[in-house]
Write an enzyme that holds these catalytic residues in place. Sequence first.
Site, PDB file in Angstrom:
ATOM      1  N   ASP A   1      69.366  45.343  64.854  1.00 60.51           N
ATOM      2  CA  ASP A   1      68.278  46.185  64.362  1.00 60.51           C
ATOM      3  C   ASP A   1      67.509  46.776  65.543  1.00 60.51           C
ATOM      4  O   ASP A   1      67.744  46.386  66.701  1.00 60.51           O
ATOM      5  CB  ASP A   1      67.344  45.417  63.401  1.00 60.51           C
ATOM      6  CG  ASP A   1      66.862  44.091  63.986  1.00 60.51           C
ATOM      7  OD1 ASP A   1      66.924  43.910  65.218  1.00 60.51           O
ATOM      8  OD2 ASP A   1      66.413  43.234  63.209  1.00 60.51           O
TER       9      ASP A   1
ATOM     10  N   HIS B   1      63.217  37.127  56.024  1.00 55.01           N
ATOM     11  CA  HIS B   1      63.964  38.341  56.346  1.00 55.01           C
ATOM     12  C   HIS B   1      65.125  38.030  57.295  1.00 55.01           C
ATOM     13  O   HIS B   1      65.109  37.042  58.020  1.00 55.01           O
ATOM     14  CB  HIS B   1      63.045  39.440  56.896  1.00 55.01           C
ATOM     15  CG  HIS B   1      62.620  39.280  58.318  1.00 55.01           C
ATOM     16  ND1 HIS B   1      61.593  40.021  58.863  1.00 55.01           N
ATOM     17  CD2 HIS B   1      63.058  38.488  59.336  1.00 55.01           C
ATOM     18  CE1 HIS B   1      61.431  39.697  60.128  1.00 55.01           C
ATOM     19  NE2 HIS B   1      62.312  38.769  60.442  1.00 55.01           N
TER      20      HIS B   1
ATOM     21  N   ASN C   1      59.325  34.844  56.744  1.00 53.36           N
ATOM     22  CA  ASN C   1      59.232  35.367  55.369  1.00 53.36           C
ATOM     23  C   ASN C   1      60.619  35.492  54.721  1.00 53.36           C
ATOM     24  O   ASN C   1      60.748  36.061  53.647  1.00 53.36           O
ATOM     25  CB  ASN C   1      58.512  36.730  55.348  1.00 53.36           C
ATOM     26  CG  ASN C   1      59.287  37.821  56.072  1.00 53.36           C
ATOM     27  OD1 ASN C   1      60.340  37.567  56.673  1.00 53.36           O
ATOM     28  ND2 ASN C   1      58.783  39.038  56.020  1.00 53.36           N
TER      29      ASN C   1
ATOM     30  N   GLU D   1      63.597  43.095  54.825  1.00 51.10           N
ATOM     31  CA  GLU D   1      62.393  42.369  54.445  1.00 51.10           C
ATOM     32  C   GLU D   1      62.475  41.940  52.976  1.00 51.10           C
ATOM     33  O   GLU D   1      63.352  42.404  52.231  1.00 51.10           O
ATOM     34  CB  GLU D   1      61.162  43.273  54.656  1.00 51.10           C
ATOM     35  CG  GLU D   1      60.999  43.804  56.082  1.00 51.10           C
ATOM     36  CD  GLU D   1      60.549  42.734  57.084  1.00 51.10           C
ATOM     37  OE1 GLU D   1      60.397  41.562  56.698  1.00 51.10           O
ATOM     38  OE2 GLU D   1      60.349  43.094  58.265  1.00 51.10           O
TER      39      GLU D   1
HETATM   40  P1  PGA Z   1      62.313  34.737  65.851  1.00 55.86           P
HETATM   41  O1  PGA Z   1      62.413  35.801  64.726  1.00 55.86           O
HETATM   42  O2  PGA Z   1      63.720  34.409  66.278  1.00 55.86           O
HETATM   43  O3  PGA Z   1      61.540  35.413  66.921  1.00 55.86           O
HETATM   44  O4  PGA Z   1      61.623  33.545  65.265  1.00 55.86           O
HETATM   45  C1  PGA Z   1      63.392  35.687  63.756  1.00 55.86           C
HETATM   46  C2  PGA Z   1      63.268  36.883  62.870  1.00 55.86           C
HETATM   47  O5  PGA Z   1      62.122  37.260  62.554  1.00 55.86           O
HETATM   48  O6  PGA Z   1      64.294  37.444  62.480  1.00 55.86           O
END
Ligand code: PGA
Length: 242
Positions: free
Chosen positions: A71, A142, A140, A147
């Site tokens: 992404d 995602h 959350n 999302e």
């Molecule tokens: P993080 O994020 O690896 O920084 O915890 C994971 C994500 O939000 O996909």
Amino acid sequence: MTAARRDLSVLPAADWADGVADALAQRIEARPHLVLCLPTGSTPRPVYERLPAALSRAGAATRQASVVLLDEYLGLPAGHPVRCDAQLHRQVIKPLPEPPATFLAFDVDGPDPAAACAAYDAAIERAGGLDLVVLGLGTNGHIGMNEPGTGPDAPTRVIELAPSTIAAALAYGADPPPGHGVTLGLAGILAAREIWLLVSGERKAAILRAVLDGPVTTDVPASLLRGHPGLRIVADDDAWPG
Ligand code: PGA
């Protein structure tokens, strides 16, 4: 790795990053043409730090492999250190003893990000499809920038970032933070042959429980991965104390 249940492997937190790096290196050794989609974020960073040594241990070469970015933010200028393409280049591509055959990133500097998404899917298809998608897990639920509310058919597309994702970008140093991004869609993720969901740290424990034991629901996009025949969740014992 110790199989705890179903698709879940749990490793001691101290061994987790080495275990994942070794597993990744072994995949590349077994399939030198691997088409590998990788995320950015804090979860995979220790894995990436250990990757060159793991590749050397496995006798794996990356020159025929393809690396595909999961992404990207919209609105950050090319070369901005928080851009996902810059992060992945710095953390994965540059430290490799030999560059991969391809490093595919979104063209977010052109006038039409939606067209860039369509071009992205076409490029992945030309590469033969994704062999392995590695994912982090948002608090959350995602995955990538898919999302809550995202369905399993969601294409690669432009999306509005959730407040927690915007806050994370700000924390990484994107000030002002981006409000939109582009992401490989859930459909593209689910089309991969294998999916590894990496989960580390206590702050992911509640969402990991929900992903594994809660309902399969678009409210928790990662729960939609359940049932994919190639799903493997690799957690540390802070995220899954058992
Ligand atoms: P993080 O994020 O690896 O920084 O915890 C994971 C994500 O939000 O996909």
